[in-house]
Enzyme design. Structure first.
Site, PDB file in Angstrom:
ATOM      1  N   GLY A 236       0.841  -1.195   0.000  1.00 11.77           N
ATOM      2  CA  GLY A 236       0.000   0.000   0.000  1.00 11.77           C
ATOM      3  C   GLY A 236       0.869   1.234   0.000  1.00 11.77           C
ATOM      4  O   GLY A 236       2.048   1.165   0.346  1.00 11.77           O
TER       5      GLY A 236
ATOM      6  N   CYS B 297       5.130  -6.377   1.822  1.00 19.07           N
ATOM      7  CA  CYS B 297       5.494  -4.964   1.896  1.00 19.07           C
ATOM      8  C   CYS B 297       4.724  -4.270   3.024  1.00 19.07           C
ATOM      9  O   CYS B 297       4.940  -4.557   4.188  1.00 19.07           O
ATOM     10  CB  CYS B 297       5.280  -4.308   0.533  1.00 19.07           C
ATOM     11  SG  CYS B 297       6.107  -2.723   0.403  1.00 19.07           S
ATOM     12  N   TYR B 298       3.782  -3.385   2.694  1.00 21.13           N
ATOM     13  CA  TYR B 298       2.968  -2.752   3.742  1.00 21.13           C
ATOM     14  C   TYR B 298       2.353  -3.833   4.644  1.00 21.13           C
ATOM     15  O   TYR B 298       2.269  -3.670   5.863  1.00 21.13           O
ATOM     16  CB  TYR B 298       1.855  -1.919   3.103  1.00 21.13           C
ATOM     17  CG  TYR B 298       1.031  -1.114   4.091  1.00 21.13           C
ATOM     18  CD1 TYR B 298       1.401   0.182   4.433  1.00 21.13           C
ATOM     19  CD2 TYR B 298      -0.114  -1.664   4.681  1.00 21.13           C
ATOM     20  CE1 TYR B 298       0.650   0.924   5.344  1.00 21.13           C
ATOM     21  CE2 TYR B 298      -0.865  -0.935   5.587  1.00 21.13           C
ATOM     22  CZ  TYR B 298      -0.484   0.360   5.917  1.00 21.13           C
ATOM     23  OH  TYR B 298      -1.224   1.078   6.818  1.00 21.13           O
TER      24      TYR B 298
ATOM     25  N   HIS C 120       8.309  -7.797  -3.257  1.00 22.76           N
ATOM     26  CA  HIS C 120       7.069  -8.180  -3.953  1.00 22.76           C
ATOM     27  C   HIS C 120       7.236  -9.494  -4.724  1.00 22.76           C
ATOM     28  O   HIS C 120       7.696  -9.475  -5.866  1.00 22.76           O
ATOM     29  CB  HIS C 120       6.665  -7.062  -4.917  1.00 22.76           C
ATOM     30  CG  HIS C 120       6.178  -5.847  -4.196  1.00 22.76           C
ATOM     31  ND1 HIS C 120       4.888  -5.713  -3.767  1.00 22.76           N
ATOM     32  CD2 HIS C 120       6.830  -4.742  -3.778  1.00 22.76           C
ATOM     33  CE1 HIS C 120       4.744  -4.572  -3.126  1.00 22.76           C
ATOM     34  NE2 HIS C 120       5.916  -3.955  -3.121  1.00 22.76           N
TER      35      HIS C 120
ATOM     36  N   GLU D  89       5.055 -11.159  -6.162  1.00 17.39           N
ATOM     37  CA  GLU D  89       4.098 -11.248  -7.271  1.00 17.39           C
ATOM     38  C   GLU D  89       4.616 -10.592  -8.545  1.00 17.39           C
ATOM     39  O   GLU D  89       4.082 -10.808  -9.627  1.00 17.39           O
ATOM     40  CB  GLU D  89       2.759 -10.597  -6.859  1.00 17.39           C
ATOM     41  CG  GLU D  89       2.762  -9.069  -6.713  1.00 17.39           C
ATOM     42  CD  GLU D  89       3.302  -8.575  -5.374  1.00 17.39           C
ATOM     43  OE1 GLU D  89       3.998  -9.349  -4.691  1.00 17.39           O
ATOM     44  OE2 GLU D  89       3.056  -7.400  -5.028  1.00 17.39           O
TER      45      GLU D  89
ATOM     46  N   SER E 275     -19.690  -8.648 -29.219  1.00 14.74           N
ATOM     47  CA  SER E 275     -18.923  -7.674 -29.987  1.00 14.74           C
ATOM     48  C   SER E 275     -17.856  -8.360 -30.838  1.00 14.74           C
ATOM     49  O   SER E 275     -17.181  -7.710 -31.616  1.00 14.74           O
ATOM     50  CB  SER E 275     -18.220  -6.732 -29.007  1.00 14.74           C
ATOM     51  OG  SER E 275     -17.303  -7.495 -28.222  1.00 14.74           O
TER      52      SER E 275
ATOM     53  N   GLY F 228     -15.399  -9.712 -29.271  1.00 14.46           N
ATOM     54  CA  GLY F 228     -14.312  -9.759 -28.298  1.00 14.46           C
ATOM     55  C   GLY F 228     -14.383 -11.024 -27.470  1.00 14.46           C
ATOM     56  O   GLY F 228     -15.411 -11.704 -27.430  1.00 14.46           O
ATOM     57  N   VAL F 229     -13.258 -11.316 -26.790  1.00 17.72           N
ATOM     58  CA  VAL F 229     -13.176 -12.583 -26.069  1.00 17.72           C
ATOM     59  C   VAL F 229     -14.199 -12.657 -24.936  1.00 17.72           C
ATOM     60  O   VAL F 229     -14.817 -13.699 -24.722  1.00 17.72           O
ATOM     61  CB  VAL F 229     -11.721 -12.854 -25.598  1.00 17.72           C
ATOM     62  CG1 VAL F 229     -11.193 -11.732 -24.744  1.00 17.72           C
ATOM     63  CG2 VAL F 229     -11.618 -14.168 -24.838  1.00 17.72           C
ATOM     64  N   ASP F 230     -14.439 -11.552 -24.237  1.00 23.08           N
ATOM     65  CA  ASP F 230     -15.336 -11.618 -23.081  1.00 23.08           C
ATOM     66  C   ASP F 230     -16.761 -11.991 -23.493  1.00 23.08           C
ATOM     67  O   ASP F 230     -17.352 -12.918 -22.953  1.00 23.08           O
ATOM     68  CB  ASP F 230     -15.376 -10.277 -22.324  1.00 23.08           C
ATOM     69  CG  ASP F 230     -13.992  -9.821 -21.905  1.00 23.08           C
ATOM     70  OD1 ASP F 230     -13.078 -10.662 -21.903  1.00 23.08           O
ATOM     71  OD2 ASP F 230     -13.825  -8.627 -21.592  1.00 23.08           O
ATOM     72  N   SER F 231     -17.294 -11.244 -24.472  1.00 23.96           N
ATOM     73  CA  SER F 231     -18.686 -11.533 -24.829  1.00 23.96           C
ATOM     74  C   SER F 231     -18.795 -12.877 -25.547  1.00 23.96           C
ATOM     75  O   SER F 231     -19.799 -13.569 -25.416  1.00 23.96           O
ATOM     76  CB  SER F 231     -19.293 -10.400 -25.658  1.00 23.96           C
ATOM     77  OG  SER F 231     -18.575 -10.181 -26.835  1.00 23.96           O
ATOM     78  N   SER F 232     -17.738 -13.297 -26.256  1.00 22.58           N
ATOM     79  CA  SER F 232     -17.797 -14.607 -26.922  1.00 22.58           C
ATOM     80  C   SER F 232     -17.838 -15.726 -25.890  1.00 22.58           C
ATOM     81  O   SER F 232     -18.620 -16.672 -26.008  1.00 22.58           O
ATOM     82  CB  SER F 232     -16.582 -14.831 -27.820  1.00 22.58           C
ATOM     83  OG  SER F 232     -16.482 -13.806 -28.762  1.00 22.58           O
TER      84      SER F 232
ATOM     85  N   LYS G 147      -8.926 -11.456 -17.203  1.00 16.50           N
ATOM     86  CA  LYS G 147      -8.907 -11.678 -18.656  1.00 16.50           C
ATOM     87  C   LYS G 147      -8.185 -12.979 -19.049  1.00 16.50           C
ATOM     88  O   LYS G 147      -8.653 -13.713 -19.916  1.00 16.50           O
ATOM     89  CB  LYS G 147      -8.202 -10.492 -19.312  1.00 16.50           C
ATOM     90  CG  LYS G 147      -8.362 -10.427 -20.795  1.00 16.50           C
ATOM     91  CD  LYS G 147      -9.423  -9.426 -21.104  1.00 16.50           C
ATOM     92  CE  LYS G 147      -9.679  -9.181 -22.523  1.00 16.50           C
ATOM     93  NZ  LYS G 147     -10.869  -8.313 -22.654  1.00 16.50           N
TER      94      LYS G 147
END
Ligand code: XMP
Length: 516
Positions: free
Chosen positions: A64, A91-92, A175, A177, A229, A231-235, A372
């Site tokens: 943070g 970290c924080y 970190h 990550e 659309s 796009g990958v999300d709506s597909s 995603k």
């Protein structure tokens, strides 16, 4: 504040990430999920924190921007830390853990930033190998809390890592990550599997089974309308819904005339070949062009396009009315953002304005839990083709935000042709995999050139290709000069109206990915 409810996650073992406003909080959750462990993010000041902590199998405290030494800095109830769950403070998070459990902290003289060499302490549980770790902090733990021992040090931080293996409490100042940290993935893996005992039940296949059941439960015998659309999300959302409700799903694709060259036809064809659902395809390009006539301001373009989508829906009410549910491809980052207090928007990314009354149906959002990269994996598991799941993100307002100044059919043609050539050259050079997004934009200035014996006075095309993990930050891709040069030559020769080609080298921040 709206929080995402961990109780809705079915039977998954959950790792809770408590967010103290760190810039890498999403990344922590993604790194955990990459190891097949479900991670949920909750803000530190959520009213629901204690309940979510209680349901989680283990907890990570994020980094943070504040200092734990400041009055009023973010904190949590000390009893949570000693309630017996394995906790990793990053970290924080480590500093807060030290403060709450009786350790001593002090500000460092020189902020430790960037890569440092870590030496692990003998017998440390999470850190076995030394190596470069990514640091960014202004305070440091000076004396360990009772029960803790040091687990690693760097030149500047004596307590670069600490642990109390008996209580399964761990802290790292760096970190793990971040990809610059060597062995970061291993540190998280040891915490998740060796210390917290996760079984790794978060997989695309399990997700699909559960999502299909959850959709069926929500929808019952109802019918669902889903706007797609390409796009990958709506597909992927449409494919999941098709699996869950079959013939009670209707999808609608609106071609606003602002897609890349040949893409509108391709989207419809690929959809029909791969998703067993009824698709209504509407060509509304003329309507969008007239709505955009004379408009040059980027936000006004977005507003008009959003409004026009609604008009198209209204005009096609006969085919679209009478459904019980409306499906949306909302992703987890949107869910977290809508639950956070500080959601500053640089650009409006809402693509559709207020829906007409008859479209205010109950929402089905089967991707609400996914990042995603997970959507892509689920798409792969559902058998969707690569051209669908690896498709670059494409802004809802399409080429309108890649055409600076007025959007006209002629200017769309120029961008489409230039973009087509750029894509082709990137493909041939085998660079597509490195790229998050690439495109050609048309500027609204003109410059002098010469072609044959003629003076020209035409527009420049800007090429942009960026690498990114989540569109929050991005870097220009190092494209070999010969590829750029060949692209430039082809564009100037093959696309009338263009006499100059530029390559955009700017990162995000300070620039954005799109030009508008
Ligand atoms: P920027 O340009 O803000 O873009 O760095 C970040 C990501 O968002 C996409 N983008 C949009 N997507 N509607 C969308 O659906 C929009 O108005 C919009 N503007 C930008 C952009 O392509 C990138 O992936």
């Amino acid at each position: 504040m709206r929080n995402f409810d961990v109780a809705r996650l079915g039977s998954h073992e959950t790792l809770l990430v408590v967010d103290f406003g760190g810039q890498y909080t999403h990344l922590i959750a993604r790194r955990v999920r990459e190891q097949n462990v479900f991670a949920a993010i909750v803000p530190w000041d959520s009213e629901d924190l204690t309940a979510q902590w209680g349901r989680a199998k283990a907890v990570i405290l994020s980094g943070g921007p504040r200092s734990v030494l400041e009055d009023g800095s973010p904190t949590i109830d000390r009893d949570l830390l000693t309630s017996g769950k394995p906790v990793l403070g990053i970290c924080y998070g480590q500093q807060l853990m030290a403060k709450l459990l009786g350790g001593g902290l002090k500000p460092v003289e020189h902020r430790e930033y960037g890569r440092q060499r870590l030496r692990p302490a003998e017998g440390a549980k999470l850190i076995r190998e030394g190596g470069g770790v990514w640091m960014s902090h202004g305070d440091t733990v000076e004396t360990l809390p009772p029960g803790f021992r040091a687990a690693g040090e760097t030149q500047r931080s004596l307590v670069a890592a600490m642990e109390d293996p008996e209580r399964r409490l761990f802290g790292v100042q760096f970190h793990p990550e971040v990809s610059h940290t060597e062995g970061g993935r291993e540190i998280l893996r040891r915490f998740l599997f060796e210390q917290a005992g996760f079984s790794g039940d978060w997989t695309a296949r399990n997700f699909i089974e559960e999502a299909v059941e959850a959709i069926q439960e929500q929808v019952g015998n109802g019918s669902v309308l889903c706007a797609v659309s390409g796009g990958v999300d709506s597909s992927v959302a449409a494919a999941l819904l098709a699996r869950a409700v079959g013939g009670r799903l209707r999808c609608v694709f609106v071609d606003h005339g602002l897609m890349r060259k040949g893409e509108a036809e391709q989207v419809v064809e690929t959809f029909r070949a791969n998703i067993a659902a009824d698709l209504v395809a509407i060509d509304a390009s003329e309507q969008f062009f007239s709505a955009l006539k004379g408009v040059t301001d980027p936000e006004e373009k977005r507003r008009r396009i959003g409004e026009e989508f609604i008009r198209v829906f209204e005009a096609h009410a006969a085919e679209l009315e009478g459904f019980d549910f409306l499906a949306q491809g909302t992703l987890y980052p949107d869910v977290i953002e809508s639950g956070s207090r500080t959601a500053a928007r640089i650009k409006t990314h809402h693509n559709v304005g207020a829906l007409p009354d008859w479209m205010r149906m109950e929402l089905v959002e089967p991707l609400r839990l996914l990042f995603k990269d997970e959507v892509r994996r689920v798409g792969g598991e559902l058998g969707l083709p690569e051209e669908m799941i690896e498709r670059q993100p494409f802004p809802g307002p399409g080429l309108a935000v890649r055409i600076l100044g007025e959007v006209t059919p002629e200017r769309v043609r120029i961008v489409q042709e230039a973009d087509w050539i750029f894509r082709d050259e990137l493909d041939r050079a085998g660079l597509t995999r490195l790229i998050w997004q690439s495109y050609a934009a048309l500027l609204d200035v003109r410059s002098v050139g010469v072609m044959g014996d003629e003076r020209t006075y035409e527009h420049p095309i800007v090429l942009r290709a960026v690498a990114s993990e989540d569109a929050m930050t991005a870097d220009a891709v190092d494209i070999p000069f010969d590829v750029l040069a060949r692209t430039a030559t082809r564009i100037v020769n093959e696309v009338s109206g263009v006499n100059r080609v530029l390559y955009d080298l700017t990162s995000k921040p300070p620039a954005t990915i799109e030009w508008e």
